[in-house]
Design a protein around this motif. Structure first.
Motif, PDB file in Angstrom:
ATOM      1  N   ILE A  62       0.868  -1.180   0.000  1.00 29.46           N
ATOM      2  CA  ILE A  62       0.000   0.000   0.000  1.00 29.46           C
ATOM      3  C   ILE A  62       0.906   1.232   0.000  1.00 29.46           C
ATOM      4  CG2 ILE A  62      -1.726   1.287   1.297  1.00 29.46           C
ATOM      5  CD1 ILE A  62      -2.723  -1.353   2.415  1.00 29.46           C
ATOM      6  N   ASP A  63       0.748   2.055  -1.013  1.00 24.67           N
ATOM      7  CA  ASP A  63       1.657   3.189  -1.215  1.00 24.67           C
ATOM      8  C   ASP A  63       0.983   4.479  -0.748  1.00 24.67           C
ATOM      9  OD1 ASP A  63       3.906   4.596  -2.055  1.00 24.67           O
ATOM     10  OD2 ASP A  63       3.072   4.961  -4.033  1.00 24.67           O
ATOM     11  N   ILE A  64       1.629   5.184   0.186  1.00 24.19           N
ATOM     12  CA  ILE A  64       1.118   6.452   0.708  1.00 24.19           C
ATOM     13  C   ILE A  64       2.099   7.548   0.310  1.00 24.19           C
ATOM     14  CG2 ILE A  64       0.294   7.676   2.750  1.00 24.19           C
ATOM     15  CD1 ILE A  64       0.145   4.985   4.177  1.00 24.19           C
ATOM     16  N   THR A  65       1.626   8.516  -0.450  1.00 24.55           N
ATOM     17  CA  THR A  65       2.479   9.625  -0.890  1.00 24.55           C
ATOM     18  C   THR A  65       1.750  10.941  -0.678  1.00 24.55           C
ATOM     19  OG1 THR A  65       1.643   9.405  -3.161  1.00 24.55           O
ATOM     20  CG2 THR A  65       3.692   8.239  -2.626  1.00 24.55           C
ATOM     21  N   VAL A  66       2.525  12.012  -0.686  1.00 21.18           N
ATOM     22  CA  VAL A  66       1.982  13.362  -0.584  1.00 21.18           C
ATOM     23  C   VAL A  66       2.310  14.093  -1.871  1.00 21.18           C
ATOM     24  CG1 VAL A  66       2.055  15.555   0.660  1.00 21.18           C
ATOM     25  CG2 VAL A  66       2.164  13.420   1.922  1.00 21.18           C
ATOM     26  N   ALA A  67       1.306  14.698  -2.504  1.00 18.84           N
ATOM     27  CA  ALA A  67       1.491  15.430  -3.755  1.00 18.84           C
ATOM     28  C   ALA A  67       1.042  16.870  -3.573  1.00 18.84           C
ATOM     29  CB  ALA A  67       0.710  14.762  -4.888  1.00 18.84           C
ATOM     30  N   SER A  68       1.529  17.736  -4.449  1.00 13.87           N
ATOM     31  CA  SER A  68       1.173  19.150  -4.412  1.00 13.87           C
ATOM     32  C   SER A  68       0.076  19.422  -5.414  1.00 13.87           C
ATOM     33  CB  SER A  68       2.397  20.015  -4.724  1.00 13.87           C
ATOM     34  OG  SER A  68       3.406  19.832  -3.745  1.00 13.87           O
ATOM     35  N   ARG A  69      -0.848  20.252  -5.027  1.00 14.91           N
ATOM     36  CA  ARG A  69      -1.931  20.709  -5.896  1.00 14.91           C
ATOM     37  C   ARG A  69      -1.985  22.227  -5.808  1.00 14.91           C
ATOM     38  NH1 ARG A  69      -1.398  16.258  -7.270  1.00 14.91           N
ATOM     39  NH2 ARG A  69      -2.921  14.543  -7.349  1.00 14.91           N
ATOM     40  N   GLY A  70      -1.730  22.868  -6.917  1.00 12.58           N
ATOM     41  CA  GLY A  70      -1.712  24.327  -6.894  1.00 12.58           C
ATOM     42  C   GLY A  70      -0.436  24.852  -6.273  1.00 12.58           C
ATOM     43  N   SER A  71      -0.505  26.037  -5.695  1.00 12.86           N
ATOM     44  CA  SER A  71       0.691  26.704  -5.193  1.00 12.86           C
ATOM     45  C   SER A  71       1.181  26.098  -3.879  1.00 12.86           C
ATOM     46  CB  SER A  71       0.416  28.199  -5.010  1.00 12.86           C
ATOM     47  OG  SER A  71      -0.683  28.394  -4.124  1.00 12.86           O
ATOM     48  N   ASN A  72       0.272  25.948  -2.903  1.00  9.40           N
ATOM     49  CA  ASN A  72       0.716  25.482  -1.588  1.00  9.40           C
ATOM     50  C   ASN A  72      -0.284  24.514  -0.973  1.00  9.40           C
ATOM     51  OD1 ASN A  72       2.498  25.366   0.565  1.00  9.40           O
ATOM     52  ND2 ASN A  72       1.486  27.021   1.679  1.00  9.40           N
ATOM     53  N   LYS A  73      -0.922  23.708  -1.796  1.00  9.58           N
ATOM     54  CA  LYS A  73      -1.924  22.777  -1.313  1.00  9.58           C
ATOM     55  C   LYS A  73      -1.375  21.358  -1.402  1.00  9.58           C
ATOM     56  CE  LYS A  73      -6.662  21.210  -2.171  1.00  9.58           C
ATOM     57  NZ  LYS A  73      -7.840  21.327  -3.054  1.00  9.58           N
ATOM     58  N   LYS A  74      -1.471  20.624  -0.313  1.00  8.97           N
ATOM     59  CA  LYS A  74      -0.986  19.254  -0.255  1.00  8.97           C
ATOM     60  C   LYS A  74      -2.167  18.285  -0.199  1.00  8.97           C
ATOM     61  CE  LYS A  74       3.377  20.544   0.303  1.00  8.97           C
ATOM     62  NZ  LYS A  74       4.411  20.290  -0.720  1.00  8.97           N
ATOM     63  N   VAL A  75      -2.017  17.150  -0.843  1.00  6.68           N
ATOM     64  CA  VAL A  75      -3.003  16.076  -0.758  1.00  6.68           C
ATOM     65  C   VAL A  75      -2.260  14.769  -0.526  1.00  6.68           C
ATOM     66  CG1 VAL A  75      -4.731  17.197  -2.206  1.00  6.68           C
ATOM     67  CG2 VAL A  75      -3.004  15.748  -3.275  1.00  6.68           C
ATOM     68  N   THR A  76      -2.891  13.858   0.175  1.00  2.00           N
ATOM     69  CA  THR A  76      -2.329  12.540   0.441  1.00  2.00           C
ATOM     70  C   THR A  76      -2.996  11.529  -0.480  1.00  2.00           C
ATOM     71  OG1 THR A  76      -1.955  13.134   2.757  1.00  2.00           O
ATOM     72  CG2 THR A  76      -1.910  10.800   2.203  1.00  2.00           C
ATOM     73  N   LEU A  77      -2.189  10.727  -1.167  1.00  9.90           N
ATOM     74  CA  LEU A  77      -2.670   9.727  -2.115  1.00  9.90           C
ATOM     75  C   LEU A  77      -2.380   8.334  -1.572  1.00  9.90           C
ATOM     76  CD1 LEU A  77      -1.365  11.358  -5.423  1.00  9.90           C
ATOM     77  CD2 LEU A  77      -3.621  11.609  -4.400  1.00  9.90           C
ATOM     78  N   ILE A  78      -3.365   7.441  -1.655  1.00  5.16           N
ATOM     79  CA  ILE A  78      -3.228   6.075  -1.152  1.00  5.16           C
ATOM     80  C   ILE A  78      -3.567   5.120  -2.287  1.00  5.16           C
ATOM     81  CG2 ILE A  78      -3.836   4.500   0.718  1.00  5.16           C
ATOM     82  CD1 ILE A  78      -5.165   6.995   2.062  1.00  5.16           C
ATOM     83  N   LYS A  79      -2.619   4.238  -2.626  1.00  3.04           N
ATOM     84  CA  LYS A  79      -2.794   3.320  -3.754  1.00  3.04           C
ATOM     85  C   LYS A  79      -2.737   1.867  -3.262  1.00  3.04           C
ATOM     86  CE  LYS A  79      -0.035   6.603  -6.470  1.00  3.04           C
ATOM     87  NZ  LYS A  79       1.214   6.763  -7.242  1.00  3.04           N
ATOM     88  N   ASN A  80      -3.212   0.965  -4.129  1.00  2.00           N
ATOM     89  CA  ASN A  80      -3.108  -0.490  -3.954  1.00  2.00           C
ATOM     90  C   ASN A  80      -3.909  -1.011  -2.771  1.00  2.00           C
ATOM     91  OD1 ASN A  80      -1.273  -0.447  -6.112  1.00  2.00           O
ATOM     92  ND2 ASN A  80       0.469  -0.203  -4.740  1.00  2.00           N
ATOM     93  N   LEU A  81      -4.976  -0.341  -2.380  1.00  2.00           N
ATOM     94  CA  LEU A  81      -5.809  -0.850  -1.293  1.00  2.00           C
ATOM     95  C   LEU A  81      -6.558  -2.115  -1.716  1.00  2.00           C
ATOM     96  CD1 LEU A  81      -7.278   2.536  -0.012  1.00  2.00           C
ATOM     97  CD2 LEU A  81      -5.668   1.078   1.215  1.00  2.00           C
ATOM     98  N   GLU A  82      -6.939  -2.186  -3.000  1.00  2.00           N
ATOM     99  CA  GLU A  82      -7.732  -3.319  -3.470  1.00  2.00           C
ATOM    100  C   GLU A  82      -6.974  -4.637  -3.331  1.00  2.00           C
ATOM    101  OE1 GLU A  82      -8.490   0.140  -6.422  1.00  2.00           O
ATOM    102  OE2 GLU A  82      -6.824  -0.707  -5.286  1.00  2.00           O
ATOM    103  N   ALA A  83      -5.635  -4.592  -3.432  1.00  2.00           N
ATOM    104  CA  ALA A  83      -4.853  -5.827  -3.351  1.00  2.00           C
ATOM    105  C   ALA A  83      -5.004  -6.511  -2.006  1.00  2.00           C
ATOM    106  CB  ALA A  83      -3.374  -5.524  -3.629  1.00  2.00           C
ATOM    107  N   TYR A  84      -5.375  -5.769  -0.971  1.00  2.00           N
ATOM    108  CA  TYR A  84      -5.506  -6.317   0.375  1.00  2.00           C
ATOM    109  C   TYR A  84      -6.973  -6.483   0.783  1.00  2.00           C
ATOM    110  CZ  TYR A  84      -0.568  -5.224   0.532  1.00  2.00           C
ATOM    111  OH  TYR A  84       0.783  -5.173   0.263  1.00  2.00           O
ATOM    112  N   GLY A  85      -7.872  -6.429  -0.209  1.00  2.00           N
ATOM    113  CA  GLY A  85      -9.277  -6.621   0.064  1.00  2.00           C
ATOM    114  C   GLY A  85      -9.953  -5.433   0.709  1.00  2.00           C
ATOM    115  N   LEU A  86      -9.327  -4.257   0.661  1.00  2.00           N
ATOM    116  CA  LEU A  86      -9.896  -3.047   1.248  1.00  2.00           C
ATOM    117  C   LEU A  86     -10.712  -2.299   0.202  1.00  2.00           C
ATOM    118  CD1 LEU A  86      -6.822  -1.757   3.288  1.00  2.00           C
ATOM    119  CD2 LEU A  86      -8.941  -2.662   4.223  1.00  2.00           C
ATOM    120  N   ASP A  87     -11.865  -1.779   0.610  1.00  2.00           N
ATOM    121  CA  ASP A  87     -12.709  -0.980  -0.263  1.00  2.00           C
ATOM    122  C   ASP A  87     -12.234   0.472  -0.203  1.00  2.00           C
ATOM    123  OD1 ASP A  87     -14.641   0.354  -1.668  1.00  2.00           O
ATOM    124  OD2 ASP A  87     -16.337  -0.611  -0.687  1.00  2.00           O
TER     125      ASP A  87
END
Length: 595
Positions: free
Chosen positions: A502-527
């Protein structure tokens, strides 16, 4: 194209040389623009931004933003004006006219069909296949959509005005419009006055079109650009009805109510969902002894728990944008509650009109699971409590090169085995073929089969014996990696390759806005939807589900802010996912030092 949210890749200010190139491209694409108009669209000294985005289908595009409004977008090296630009220059593109009821479908991603086109007395505009064109509404020349013609005008008439006329790329009330200041279209009267009786003709034609396309009668006179935050809620028909009349109508025509809900814009649907959860919370959750109640606690502890399954409350997607505005509307327009600022900057609900007709007539949904459960046991953690993590084990698949070693045990190419099984099969093979070295039993003699399976070509003449450990290591290295997932009460699932963490990363959106992205949840049976809802309730931040770039069927959870610590705690403590299967926990922001 913009019916669903897009992802911003970069946002930069355009330099002088790029401005000149953009101005030249616009002059070539739209010869009708004068030099003065080009200077207005591409000013020399005002801030003009170039925003690179990915649409929900993965298409890469470029937006040009002036005064916080997108004015053009570039797709496949073609420039298209947005509705913000066309409202200032309505004659920039040839325009087709349609009925107001069609606007909702255009904003939802539908194309303009020829039966919905209103043919003026002067005839259709002259366009060629693939040419840029606009769409406006009767009695208002302000364009509400932009697209390309699917066929020449002459062919449209020869086809009897049947089939698809305009492939819509962008429309008023879609996500690209929402990227700007969300202003409504101006009122620009038609160049040619409408003939007498046109209103009756419109009503008849519109009724026929709505009957064919399934547009509800309630939206015929609706003006999409003129609704206010509380106006949409006044006309909302909730389940259960009022004074018994709405119940009768719903029972007679249940499908029409569903179509009406689907025909509304996403903003109107979110407003309706807010009102439903608000009334539900007041009627079944809030007790008189709890008052005064903090507005934030009311939202977090009561309204969120009343949200129907499969839906998410998101104030930012509503017309209110803030909880305080929504509560003020409930107080001033509906008279359901009384809100006061008991402490500076903090709103509280101090009184509820329990005898209000709107509250008394509201019917609490009966299809929600755990509706009557105590709040402690039916809170945000219920999906995590019902989830059981899988047992993950590493397997090794028989490759074509290794197949001769497993031939006697009936394991063919692709069969998945554990490391212990591989070790037992290789040991049995060595003993059956008497390959253990007589002088030193720590070594195994390499026969032709082992030579072909385990040795490189450069080792054929050099290596004639291998240690047991080296023998087993070489076998596992030359087999195909696999993994097995064993969920409680289910058959084991075997997949090729190593399981992705499960990959957790932080990305930038716009000038100074941060968002957290979570990938590969489905591989572990998570909705992913359950995880997004859990995080939204927990951290009180906007969350959503976006398609994973480069993948057709995978999605990623996005939540506002740097929430790595909260996400890690949710996965480790609530869902019990082992730490070794979570990537990115080392990027937790360090607490700032107090001065």
């Amino acid at each position: 194209m913009f019916a669903k949210a897009f992802r911003v890749k970069s946002n930069t200010v355009i330099k002088g040389s790029d401005r000149r190139k953009l101005k030249a491209d616009l002059s070539s694409a739209f010869p009708a623009l004068s030099a003065v108009q080009l200077s207005e669209l591409v000013p020399s000294k005002e801030e003009l931004n170039m925003v690179k985005i990915y649409a929900h289908r993965g298409d890469a595009m470029t937006l040009y933003v002036l005064h916080k409004n997108p004015i053009f977008f570039e797709l496949e090296k073609q420039l298209y004006p947005t509705v913000y630009t066309l409202w200032h220059y309505p004659d920039l593109l040839p325009a087709f006219t349609t009925w107001p009821a069609v606007l909702q479908k255009l904003a939802g991603g539908a194309d303009l069909m020829l039966p919905g086109v209103v043919v003026p007395p002067c005839g259709l505009p002259e366009v060629q296949q693939g040419e840029r064109c606009a769409i406006n509404l009767v009695r208002n020349r302000a364009p509400v959509a932009v697209g390309t013609a699917t066929m020449p005008s002459a062919e449209m008439q020869r086809a009897g005005m049947k089939g698809k006329g305009v492939a819509v790329l962008h429309a008023y009330m879609d996500q690209l419009w929402g990227f700007g200041d969300r202003s409504g279209p101006p009122s620009i009267p038609p160049l040619v006055p409408e003939p007498p009786g046109s209103e009756e003709e419109e009503a008849g034609s519109q009724g026929e079109e709505e009957e064919e396309e399934g547009v509800p009668c309630a939206s015929r006179d609706e003006d999409p650009g003129a609704d206010t935050p509380c106006q949409a809620l006044r006309d909302l028909q909730l389940s259960g009805g009022q004074d018994g009349e709405a119940e009768g109508d719903t029972s007679e025509c249940p499908e029409d109510g569903q179509e009406e809900a689907d025909s509304r814009s996403p903003q109107e649907q979110m407003d309706a969902l807010l009102l439903q959860c608000f009334l539900h919370a007041l009627k079944s959750k809030v007790k008189k002894s709890e008052l005064p109640l903090l507005a934030s606690s009311f939202l977090r502890n009561h309204m969120f728990s009343c949200c129907p399954g499969g839906k998410q409350l998101d104030l930012k997607k509503s017309s209110y944008k803030k909880l305080s505005r929504f509560l003020q509307c409930m107080q001033q327009e509906h008279g359901l509650i009384q809100v006061k600022e008991l402490s500076k900057g903090v709103d509280s609900i101090v009184d509820v009109d329990w005898s209000h007709s709107e509250l008394r007539s509201f019917a609490v949904p009966t299809d929600r699971e755990a509706e009557d459960c105590p709040q402690e046991s039916c809170g945000d953690a219920s999906p995590a409590r019902s989830y059981r993590p899988p047992e993950i084990s590493t397997l090794y698949g028989v490759s074509a090169r290794m197949e001769p070693l497993f031939k006697d045990t009936q394991h063919r190419k692709g069969a998945a085995l554990s490391a212990g099984d591989v070790r037992a099969i290789i040991t049995d093979y060595v003993k059956r073929n008497e390959l253990v070295d007589e002088n030193n039993k720590n070594y195994v003699t390499v026969n032709p089969t082992l030579c072909d399976c385990l040795l490189d070509k450069s080792e054929y003449q050099l290596v004639d014996k291998l240690k047991w450990d080296s023998l087993f290591a070489r076998c596992l290295e030359r087999m195909q990696p696999c993994h097995q997932l064993l969920f409680p009460g289910q058959q084991p699932i075997v997949k090729k390759g190593h399981i992705e963490p499960i990959d957790i990363t932080v990305a930038s959106r716009g000038s100074n806005k941060k968002v957290t992205l979570i990938k590969n949840l489905e591989a572990y049976g998570l909705d992913p939807h359950d995880v997004a809802t859990q995080l939204q309730h927990w951290v009180q931040a906007s969350s959503g589900i976006n398609p994973l770039p480069g993948s057709k069927d995978k999605v990623q959870v996005q939540i506002q802010g740097n929430q790595i610590a909260r996400v890690g705690k949710l996965l480790l403590e609530d869902y019990k996912i082992p730490r070794k299967f979570i990537q990115g926990l080392d990027k937790v922001p360090k607490p700032s030092k107090k001065k």
